[in-house]
Design an enzyme around this catalytic site. Structure first.
Site, PDB file in Angstrom:
ATOM      1  N   VAL A 171      56.537  42.592  60.177  1.00 11.00           N
ATOM      2  CA  VAL A 171      55.551  43.585  59.750  1.00 11.00           C
ATOM      3  C   VAL A 171      54.282  43.233  60.510  1.00 11.00           C
ATOM      4  CG1 VAL A 171      54.228  44.474  57.810  1.00 11.00           C
ATOM      5  CG2 VAL A 171      56.654  43.931  57.517  1.00 11.00           C
ATOM      6  N   HIS A 172      54.009  43.980  61.567  1.00  8.39           N
ATOM      7  CA  HIS A 172      52.964  43.617  62.526  1.00  8.39           C
ATOM      8  C   HIS A 172      51.790  44.575  62.377  1.00  8.39           C
ATOM      9  CE1 HIS A 172      51.904  41.480  66.294  1.00  8.39           C
ATOM     10  NE2 HIS A 172      51.227  42.584  66.572  1.00  8.39           N
ATOM     11  N   GLU A 216      48.313  46.229  63.774  1.00 13.93           N
ATOM     12  CA  GLU A 216      47.795  46.561  65.106  1.00 13.93           C
ATOM     13  C   GLU A 216      46.698  45.601  65.559  1.00 13.93           C
ATOM     14  OE1 GLU A 216      46.012  50.435  65.231  1.00 13.93           O
ATOM     15  OE2 GLU A 216      45.888  50.418  67.410  1.00 13.93           O
ATOM     16  N   CYS A 241      43.700  35.621  70.077  1.00 14.38           N
ATOM     17  CA  CYS A 241      44.525  35.582  68.871  1.00 14.38           C
ATOM     18  C   CYS A 241      45.973  35.323  69.297  1.00 14.38           C
ATOM     19  CB  CYS A 241      44.401  36.899  68.106  1.00 14.38           C
ATOM     20  SG  CYS A 241      44.846  38.323  69.110  1.00 14.38           S
ATOM     21  N   CYS A 289      48.472  37.571  68.349  1.00 14.79           N
ATOM     22  CA  CYS A 289      49.193  38.811  68.012  1.00 14.79           C
ATOM     23  C   CYS A 289      50.175  39.252  69.097  1.00 14.79           C
ATOM     24  CB  CYS A 289      48.198  39.934  67.731  1.00 14.79           C
ATOM     25  SG  CYS A 289      47.002  39.517  66.464  1.00 14.79           S
ATOM     26  N   GLN A 292      53.169  37.044  69.321  1.00 15.40           N
ATOM     27  CA  GLN A 292      54.075  37.222  68.174  1.00 15.40           C
ATOM     28  C   GLN A 292      54.860  38.530  68.298  1.00 15.40           C
ATOM     29  OE1 GLN A 292      51.204  36.844  64.918  1.00 15.40           O
ATOM     30  NE2 GLN A 292      52.315  35.027  64.267  1.00 15.40           N
ATOM     31  N   ARG A 330      42.735  43.389  60.846  1.00 12.84           N
ATOM     32  CA  ARG A 330      42.980  43.130  59.422  1.00 12.84           C
ATOM     33  C   ARG A 330      42.345  44.211  58.557  1.00 12.84           C
ATOM     34  NH1 ARG A 330      41.797  37.611  60.951  1.00 12.84           N
ATOM     35  NH2 ARG A 330      39.861  37.656  59.746  1.00 12.84           N
ATOM     36  N   ASP A 338      40.426  40.034  54.566  1.00 11.68           N
ATOM     37  CA  ASP A 338      41.654  40.769  54.921  1.00 11.68           C
ATOM     38  C   ASP A 338      41.769  42.006  54.031  1.00 11.68           C
ATOM     39  OD1 ASP A 338      44.194  41.588  55.642  1.00 11.68           O
ATOM     40  OD2 ASP A 338      45.047  39.572  55.603  1.00 11.68           O
ATOM     41  N   ARG A 348      44.108  44.487  54.514  1.00 13.65           N
ATOM     42  CA  ARG A 348      45.347  45.208  54.794  1.00 13.65           C
ATOM     43  C   ARG A 348      46.156  45.526  53.540  1.00 13.65           C
ATOM     44  NH1 ARG A 348      47.714  41.353  59.251  1.00 13.65           N
ATOM     45  NH2 ARG A 348      46.551  39.874  57.954  1.00 13.65           N
ATOM     46  N   THR A 356      56.979  35.667  59.735  1.00 20.12           N
ATOM     47  CA  THR A 356      55.541  35.575  59.473  1.00 20.12           C
ATOM     48  C   THR A 356      55.192  34.142  59.114  1.00 20.12           C
ATOM     49  OG1 THR A 356      53.703  36.437  58.140  1.00 20.12           O
ATOM     50  CG2 THR A 356      55.772  36.150  57.001  1.00 20.12           C
TER      51      THR A 356
HETATM   52  N1  LIG Z   1      38.771  41.077  61.587  1.00 21.75           N
HETATM   53  C1  LIG Z   1      39.473  40.379  62.476  1.00 21.75           C
HETATM   54  N2  LIG Z   1      40.739  40.748  62.707  1.00 21.75           N
HETATM   55  C2  LIG Z   1      41.444  40.014  63.589  1.00 21.75           C
HETATM   56  C3  LIG Z   1      40.907  38.922  64.277  1.00 21.75           C
HETATM   57  N3  LIG Z   1      41.866  38.415  65.091  1.00 21.75           N
HETATM   58  C4  LIG Z   1      42.969  39.186  64.911  1.00 21.75           C
HETATM   59  N4  LIG Z   1      42.721  40.147  64.002  1.00 21.75           N
HETATM   60  C5  LIG Z   1      43.621  41.143  63.418  1.00 21.75           C
HETATM   61  O1  LIG Z   1      44.476  40.456  62.554  1.00 21.75           O
HETATM   62  C6  LIG Z   1      45.700  41.157  62.421  1.00 21.75           C
HETATM   63  C7  LIG Z   1      46.812  40.137  62.604  1.00 21.75           C
HETATM   64  O2  LIG Z   1      46.638  39.201  61.597  1.00 21.75           O
HETATM   65  P1  LIG Z   1      47.180  37.722  61.619  1.00 21.75           P
HETATM   66  O3  LIG Z   1      46.495  37.004  60.512  1.00 21.75           O
HETATM   67  O4  LIG Z   1      47.129  37.188  63.016  1.00 21.75           O
HETATM   68  O5  LIG Z   1      48.642  37.827  61.337  1.00 21.75           O
HETATM   69  P2  LIG Z   1      49.368  38.153  60.043  1.00 21.75           P
HETATM   70  O6  LIG Z   1      50.102  39.388  60.394  1.00 21.75           O
HETATM   71  O7  LIG Z   1      48.537  38.214  58.816  1.00 21.75           O
HETATM   72  O8  LIG Z   1      50.273  36.881  59.868  1.00 21.75           O
HETATM   73  P3  LIG Z   1      51.542  36.554  60.735  1.00 21.75           P
HETATM   74  O9  LIG Z   1      52.623  37.422  60.153  1.00 21.75           O
HETATM   75  O10 LIG Z   1      51.788  35.121  60.529  1.00 21.75           O
HETATM   76  O11 LIG Z   1      51.230  36.902  62.142  1.00 21.75           O
HETATM   77  C8  LIG Z   1      45.649  42.278  63.418  1.00 21.75           C
HETATM   78  O12 LIG Z   1      45.316  43.469  62.730  1.00 21.75           O
HETATM   79  C9  LIG Z   1      44.508  41.863  64.354  1.00 21.75           C
HETATM   80  O13 LIG Z   1      43.844  42.984  64.905  1.00 21.75           O
HETATM   81  C10 LIG Z   1      39.564  38.560  64.000  1.00 21.75           C
HETATM   82  O14 LIG Z   1      39.016  37.587  64.518  1.00 21.75           O
HETATM   83  N5  LIG Z   1      38.891  39.329  63.104  1.00 21.75           N
HETATM   84 ZN   LIG Z   2      45.161  39.850  67.625  1.00 26.84          ZN
END
Ligand SMILES: Nc1nc2c(ncn2[C@@H]2O[C@H](COP(=O)(O)OP(=O)(O)OP(=O)(O)O)[C@@H](O)[C@H]2O)c(=O)[nH]1
Ligand SMILES: [Zn+2]
Length: 211
Positions: free
Chosen positions: A50-51, A53, A65, A67, A70, A94, A126, A128, A149
């Protein structure tokens, strides 16, 4: 829930030819995508990602990052297994959106960490939502996920939304000098279940002069 299936097509990639299913979220106007491979509706748990954007990481090769790394690794593993699903959810940054993420990156350039930057802009760390996966999973006939994840809050949120997460599969890839601090903050403040020693590091190619 206002998620509506619109259309499906083939999507050839370097790893496999997936089926791409497009959905519209009528409440937010956002488009979401699911890529599937193989028979995902046979009742057995499906290897899934579950990715959320990340335009900068997923499309623009950002090393800030993990992303993009992954995303590629998840597609590769699904292809190796011959069966799986990847949801690509349009909740950039996020959930704060691309332009606010750039504002947050600006604050991080000045020393804030990823959580402090969000908070200084008046956002929670976060924002989301994962319940939007429920109608997409139902549409695809997926009964349970083996979820790739490191984020235990994602597992909890999906479970609370009624999704059967049969297993968590770690996805530790993409460590590089530009995201080391970001990944440490995710582990320390956002609770991601990972230690940097588990990561597969990536090589920089032409950016060695500018850490
Ligand atoms: N606000 C913010 N968003 C970020 C930043 N870096 C990456 N993102 C966003 O974080 C999201 C990915 O979140 P992650 O925490 O890397 O991954 P996750 O999906 O929660 O966890 P995993 O499943 O382990 O990858 C995407 O929507 C990115 O655009 C940042 O520094 N600030
Ligand atoms: Zn990213």
């Amino acid at each position: 829930m206002t998620i509506r299936f619109i259309a499906a097509s083939r999507l050839p990639t370097p790893w496999a030819t997936f089926t791409m299913h497009g959905f519209e979220d009528e409440a937010t106007g956002k488009d979401h995508i699911a890529l599937t491979l193989g028979d995902v509706a046979d009742g057995q748990p499906v290897l899934g990602r579950v990715h959320s954007e990340c335009l900068t990481g997923d499309a623009l090769f950002s090393m800030r990052c993990d992303c993009g790394y992954q995303l590629q690794e998840a597609l590769k593993r699904i292809a190796e297994e011959g069966r799986g699903v990847l949801f690509y959810l349009r909740q950039e940054g996020r959930g704060i959106g691309l332009l606010n993420k750039i504002r947050a990156y600006h604050l991080q350039d000045q020393g804030a960490d990823t959580v402090e930057a969000n908070e200084r802009l008046g956002f929670a760390a976060d924002l989301r939502r994962y319940d939007l996966c429920v109608p997409m999973l139902e549409h695809l006939g997926i009964a349970a996920l083996r979820l790739m994840t490191n984020n235990p809050r994602k597992v909890d949120a999906l479970s609370q939304a009624g999704i059967n997460v049969a297993e968590r599969v770690p996805l530790t890839t993409g460590l590089n000098p530009h995201n080391e601090h970001y990944l440490s903050t995710k582990a320390g403040k956002l609770g991601h279940m990972m230690v940097l020693g588990d990561f597969t590091p990536v090589e920089e190619t032409s950016n060695k002069q500018k850490p």
